[in-house]
Design a protein around this motif. Structure first.
Motif, PDB file in Angstrom:
ATOM      1  N   ILE A 110      36.160  41.143  50.012  1.00  0.00           N
ATOM      2  CA  ILE A 110      34.827  40.772  49.532  1.00  0.00           C
ATOM      3  C   ILE A 110      34.815  40.357  48.064  1.00  0.00           C
ATOM      4  O   ILE A 110      34.162  39.385  47.680  1.00  0.00           O
ATOM      5  CB  ILE A 110      33.781  41.879  49.826  1.00  0.00           C
ATOM      6  CG1 ILE A 110      32.396  41.489  49.326  1.00  0.00           C
ATOM      7  CG2 ILE A 110      34.173  43.217  49.253  1.00  0.00           C
ATOM      8  CD1 ILE A 110      31.788  40.304  50.001  1.00  0.00           C
ATOM      9  N   GLU A 111      35.599  41.083  47.222  1.00  0.00           N
ATOM     10  CA  GLU A 111      35.581  40.733  45.800  1.00  0.00           C
ATOM     11  C   GLU A 111      36.110  39.323  45.575  1.00  0.00           C
ATOM     12  O   GLU A 111      35.619  38.576  44.740  1.00  0.00           O
ATOM     13  CB  GLU A 111      36.426  41.725  44.984  1.00  0.00           C
ATOM     14  CG  GLU A 111      35.850  43.122  44.870  1.00  0.00           C
ATOM     15  CD  GLU A 111      34.393  43.126  44.449  1.00  0.00           C
ATOM     16  OE1 GLU A 111      33.986  42.250  43.659  1.00  0.00           O
ATOM     17  OE2 GLU A 111      33.644  43.993  44.929  1.00  0.00           O
ATOM     18  N   GLU A 112      37.152  38.994  46.353  1.00  0.00           N
ATOM     19  CA  GLU A 112      37.745  37.678  46.215  1.00  0.00           C
ATOM     20  C   GLU A 112      36.782  36.623  46.746  1.00  0.00           C
ATOM     21  O   GLU A 112      36.646  35.534  46.165  1.00  0.00           O
ATOM     22  CB  GLU A 112      39.057  37.652  47.000  1.00  0.00           C
ATOM     23  CG  GLU A 112      40.196  37.040  46.245  1.00  0.00           C
ATOM     24  CD  GLU A 112      41.470  37.163  47.053  1.00  0.00           C
ATOM     25  OE1 GLU A 112      41.912  38.319  47.231  1.00  0.00           O
ATOM     26  OE2 GLU A 112      41.981  36.140  47.515  1.00  0.00           O
ATOM     27  N   ALA A 113      36.142  36.946  47.861  1.00  0.00           N
ATOM     28  CA  ALA A 113      35.168  36.017  48.448  1.00  0.00           C
ATOM     29  C   ALA A 113      34.055  35.739  47.446  1.00  0.00           C
ATOM     30  O   ALA A 113      33.618  34.604  47.247  1.00  0.00           O
ATOM     31  CB  ALA A 113      34.592  36.613  49.727  1.00  0.00           C
ATOM     32  N   ARG A 114      33.623  36.806  46.791  1.00  0.00           N
ATOM     33  CA  ARG A 114      32.552  36.679  45.812  1.00  0.00           C
ATOM     34  C   ARG A 114      32.973  35.761  44.664  1.00  0.00           C
ATOM     35  O   ARG A 114      32.240  34.863  44.257  1.00  0.00           O
ATOM     36  CB  ARG A 114      32.184  38.072  45.291  1.00  0.00           C
ATOM     37  CG  ARG A 114      31.112  38.076  44.231  1.00  0.00           C
ATOM     38  CD  ARG A 114      30.803  39.508  43.812  1.00  0.00           C
ATOM     39  NE  ARG A 114      29.989  39.513  42.618  1.00  0.00           N
ATOM     40  CZ  ARG A 114      28.852  40.189  42.485  1.00  0.00           C
ATOM     41  NH1 ARG A 114      28.396  40.916  43.469  1.00  0.00           N
ATOM     42  NH2 ARG A 114      28.180  40.141  41.375  1.00  0.00           N
ATOM     43  N   ARG A 115      34.207  35.985  44.181  1.00  0.00           N
ATOM     44  CA  ARG A 115      34.705  35.138  43.092  1.00  0.00           C
ATOM     45  C   ARG A 115      34.787  33.682  43.522  1.00  0.00           C
ATOM     46  O   ARG A 115      34.425  32.768  42.783  1.00  0.00           O
ATOM     47  CB  ARG A 115      36.101  35.614  42.650  1.00  0.00           C
ATOM     48  CG  ARG A 115      36.052  36.637  41.532  1.00  0.00           C
ATOM     49  CD  ARG A 115      37.419  36.814  40.877  1.00  0.00           C
ATOM     50  NE  ARG A 115      38.381  37.457  41.769  1.00  0.00           N
ATOM     51  CZ  ARG A 115      38.425  38.765  41.959  1.00  0.00           C
ATOM     52  NH1 ARG A 115      37.602  39.555  41.308  1.00  0.00           N
ATOM     53  NH2 ARG A 115      39.299  39.288  42.783  1.00  0.00           N
ATOM     54  N   SER A 116      35.257  33.498  44.765  1.00  0.00           N
ATOM     55  CA  SER A 116      35.422  32.142  45.275  1.00  0.00           C
ATOM     56  C   SER A 116      34.066  31.431  45.400  1.00  0.00           C
ATOM     57  O   SER A 116      33.921  30.273  45.012  1.00  0.00           O
ATOM     58  CB  SER A 116      36.127  32.207  46.631  1.00  0.00           C
ATOM     59  OG  SER A 116      35.934  31.023  47.329  1.00  0.00           O
ATOM     60  N   VAL A 117      33.070  32.154  45.927  1.00  0.00           N
ATOM     61  CA  VAL A 117      31.737  31.564  46.086  1.00  0.00           C
ATOM     62  C   VAL A 117      31.134  31.259  44.707  1.00  0.00           C
ATOM     63  O   VAL A 117      30.540  30.203  44.495  1.00  0.00           O
ATOM     64  CB  VAL A 117      30.824  32.507  46.906  1.00  0.00           C
ATOM     65  CG1 VAL A 117      29.373  32.050  46.853  1.00  0.00           C
ATOM     66  CG2 VAL A 117      31.301  32.566  48.349  1.00  0.00           C
ATOM     67  N   ILE A 118      31.346  32.182  43.768  1.00  0.00           N
ATOM     68  CA  ILE A 118      30.844  31.950  42.409  1.00  0.00           C
ATOM     69  C   ILE A 118      31.500  30.698  41.819  1.00  0.00           C
ATOM     70  O   ILE A 118      30.829  29.860  41.218  1.00  0.00           O
ATOM     71  CB  ILE A 118      31.099  33.187  41.503  1.00  0.00           C
ATOM     72  CG1 ILE A 118      30.139  34.313  41.895  1.00  0.00           C
ATOM     73  CG2 ILE A 118      30.923  32.841  40.026  1.00  0.00           C
ATOM     74  CD1 ILE A 118      30.333  35.615  41.144  1.00  0.00           C
ATOM     75  N   SER A 119      32.820  30.548  42.035  1.00  0.00           N
ATOM     76  CA  SER A 119      33.523  29.364  41.527  1.00  0.00           C
ATOM     77  C   SER A 119      32.926  28.080  42.098  1.00  0.00           C
ATOM     78  O   SER A 119      32.720  27.102  41.387  1.00  0.00           O
ATOM     79  CB  SER A 119      35.004  29.414  41.909  1.00  0.00           C
ATOM     80  OG  SER A 119      35.624  30.430  41.201  1.00  0.00           O
ATOM     81  N   THR A 120      32.655  28.114  43.401  1.00  0.00           N
ATOM     82  CA  THR A 120      32.066  26.947  44.053  1.00  0.00           C
ATOM     83  C   THR A 120      30.746  26.570  43.398  1.00  0.00           C
ATOM     84  O   THR A 120      30.495  25.411  43.071  1.00  0.00           O
ATOM     85  CB  THR A 120      31.815  27.250  45.552  1.00  0.00           C
ATOM     86  OG1 THR A 120      33.017  27.742  46.114  1.00  0.00           O
ATOM     87  CG2 THR A 120      31.362  25.994  46.289  1.00  0.00           C
ATOM     88  N   TYR A 121      29.904  27.567  43.203  1.00  0.00           N
ATOM     89  CA  TYR A 121      28.585  27.297  42.607  1.00  0.00           C
ATOM     90  C   TYR A 121      28.700  26.880  41.139  1.00  0.00           C
ATOM     91  O   TYR A 121      27.918  26.066  40.661  1.00  0.00           O
ATOM     92  CB  TYR A 121      27.666  28.509  42.747  1.00  0.00           C
ATOM     93  CG  TYR A 121      27.171  28.701  44.161  1.00  0.00           C
ATOM     94  CD1 TYR A 121      26.698  27.623  44.913  1.00  0.00           C
ATOM     95  CD2 TYR A 121      27.169  29.958  44.745  1.00  0.00           C
ATOM     96  CE1 TYR A 121      26.257  27.796  46.206  1.00  0.00           C
ATOM     97  CE2 TYR A 121      26.722  30.145  46.037  1.00  0.00           C
ATOM     98  CZ  TYR A 121      26.269  29.070  46.771  1.00  0.00           C
ATOM     99  OH  TYR A 121      25.837  29.241  48.043  1.00  0.00           O
ATOM    100  N   LEU A 122      29.690  27.462  40.444  1.00  0.00           N
ATOM    101  CA  LEU A 122      29.902  27.048  39.044  1.00  0.00           C
ATOM    102  C   LEU A 122      30.230  25.558  38.998  1.00  0.00           C
ATOM    103  O   LEU A 122      29.702  24.819  38.172  1.00  0.00           O
ATOM    104  CB  LEU A 122      31.055  27.847  38.419  1.00  0.00           C
ATOM    105  CG  LEU A 122      30.756  29.281  38.016  1.00  0.00           C
ATOM    106  CD1 LEU A 122      32.039  30.024  37.646  1.00  0.00           C
ATOM    107  CD2 LEU A 122      29.777  29.336  36.853  1.00  0.00           C
ATOM    108  N   ASP A 123      31.099  25.145  39.932  1.00  0.00           N
ATOM    109  CA  ASP A 123      31.444  23.719  40.013  1.00  0.00           C
ATOM    110  C   ASP A 123      30.211  22.875  40.306  1.00  0.00           C
ATOM    111  O   ASP A 123      29.962  21.865  39.650  1.00  0.00           O
ATOM    112  CB  ASP A 123      32.493  23.478  41.102  1.00  0.00           C
ATOM    113  CG  ASP A 123      33.869  23.918  40.643  1.00  0.00           C
ATOM    114  OD1 ASP A 123      34.765  24.046  41.497  1.00  0.00           O
ATOM    115  OD2 ASP A 123      34.039  24.137  39.425  1.00  0.00           O
ATOM    116  N   GLU A 124      29.463  23.302  41.307  1.00  0.00           N
ATOM    117  CA  GLU A 124      28.275  22.540  41.698  1.00  0.00           C
ATOM    118  C   GLU A 124      27.284  22.410  40.552  1.00  0.00           C
ATOM    119  O   GLU A 124      26.639  21.386  40.376  1.00  0.00           O
ATOM    120  CB  GLU A 124      27.583  23.192  42.909  1.00  0.00           C
ATOM    121  CG  GLU A 124      28.273  22.874  44.217  1.00  0.00           C
ATOM    122  CD  GLU A 124      27.554  23.492  45.409  1.00  0.00           C
ATOM    123  OE1 GLU A 124      26.340  23.773  45.301  1.00  0.00           O
ATOM    124  OE2 GLU A 124      28.214  23.695  46.435  1.00  0.00           O
ATOM    125  N   ALA A 125      27.168  23.480  39.770  1.00  0.00           N
ATOM    126  CA  ALA A 125      26.188  23.468  38.684  1.00  0.00           C
ATOM    127  C   ALA A 125      26.791  22.937  37.388  1.00  0.00           C
ATOM    128  O   ALA A 125      26.112  22.840  36.368  1.00  0.00           O
ATOM    129  CB  ALA A 125      25.660  24.884  38.460  1.00  0.00           C
TER     130      ALA A 125
END
Ligand SMILES: [Zn+2]
Length: 308
Positions: A41-56
């Motif tokens: 879960i922690e890794e998933a969270r980091r990965s999702v955050i990275s995706t959104y950081l890119d998008e934003a």
């Protein structure tokens, strides 16, 4: 609420100003990684955050961290995200290459272990300095909490003095029970293990030549509550007058280690003690023990202790 949902809410909060995404969508992304790809879960969270950081088109540093300011004494659950302003009380030698720094953080309310991962690529913390640490995640191992600095953590040194609090707990009451695993015990000789052996076996290392030790896992009753207390070899000797050598002699003569705990039982059961020390899970580790002449003003305790 599920863990996933909680993570989704927190991630969503971090992007609520920048991106037009709903909590459900965040949760779905996490769910895909966790369920379909078996990502922790922690890794998933980091990965999702990275995706959104890119998008934003944002840097991690720009993430709004919400209000998660906490104090050390607040830490009572694993996997919570929080900010701490704390002093680096001690730095220890990391035991693994994956760990960049490990040690103890403290604020007015107490101390907590911290771990900084090598791969998180954060700046070095200095012993004695005070930092505002953003976005730490809590962890728990055998009832003891710690915080982890991760790739989303922010570190800012602040010019502030912190008087680190003593998180020792003090309990008192009548000794109403001594739990199994007390008296003359044997521990695993592996210095990183030291587990108490059951029938000559360590749960981790199998059959080993154990080393003798003394301890008491006792129960103090203050009339309202019971407190579980662990006395180490030194504290046990102070409490019972029985040292390690004597205990081994007793066991040898009787061909049984049980005689030791039986003798200890007779000495300590029903007596009143005040014990202070740090807590480990549900136990108070006895650093200081004081024998009390009388009950701490609760008659119930006396009756209970006598009826044993
Ligand atoms: Zn072992």
């Amino acid at each position: 609420m599920t863990d996933l949902r909680q993570h989704a809410i927190e991630v969503h909060e971090q992007f609520s100003d920048e991106l037009d995404v709903g909590v459900d969508e965040v949760e779905e992304r996490l769910e895909t990684l966790v369920s379909d790809y078996r990502v922790p879960i922690e890794e998933a969270r980091r990965s999702v955050i990275s995706t959104y950081l890119d998008e934003a088109d944002m840097e991690r540093e720009q993430l709004s961290d919400g209000d998660q300011a906490a104090e050390v004494a607040d830490i009572d659950e694993p996997e919570e995200w929080l900010d701490l302003t704390a002093k680096v009380v001690e730095l220890w030698e990391p035991r693994a290459d994956s760990i960049a720094q490990v040690g103890l953080l403290g604020d007015e309310t107490g101390t907590v272990k911290f771990t900084k991962w090598a791969k998180s690529d954060l700046s070095e913390l200095d012993e004695g300095a005070v930092y505002r640490l953003g976005n730490l995640v809590t962890d728990e191992y055998e009832g003891r909490f710690s915080v982890k600095l991760n790739s989303t953590t922010t570190i800012e040194e602040v010019d502030e003095e912190i008087e680190v609090g003593d998180d020792a707990t003090e309990v008192e009451g009548a000794m109403v029970d001594i739990q199994s695993g007390s008296g003359l015990i044997k521990r695993c000789p592996d210095e990183d293990c030291t587990r108490v052996l059951q029938n000559g076996r360590c749960s981790e290392h199998g059959e080993v030549d154990g080393e003798f030790d003394l301890r008491i896992k006792g129960v103090l009753d203050d009339g309202g509550e019971v407190h579980e207390v662990i006395f180490d070899q030194e504290a046990t000797e102070a409490l019972t007058g029985i040292g390690l050598e004597e205990a081994q002699e007793m066991a040898k003569d009787a061909l049984d280690t049980e005689v030791v705990v039986e003798e200890m039982r007779e000495t300590v059961l029903g007596r009143y003690y005040r014990v202070s020390g740090p807590t480990l899970g549900r136990y108070v580790l006895a650093n200081e023990t004081e024998t009390l002449e009388e009950a701490p003003d609760a008659e119930g305790v006396l009756i209970k202790a006598r009826s044993l």
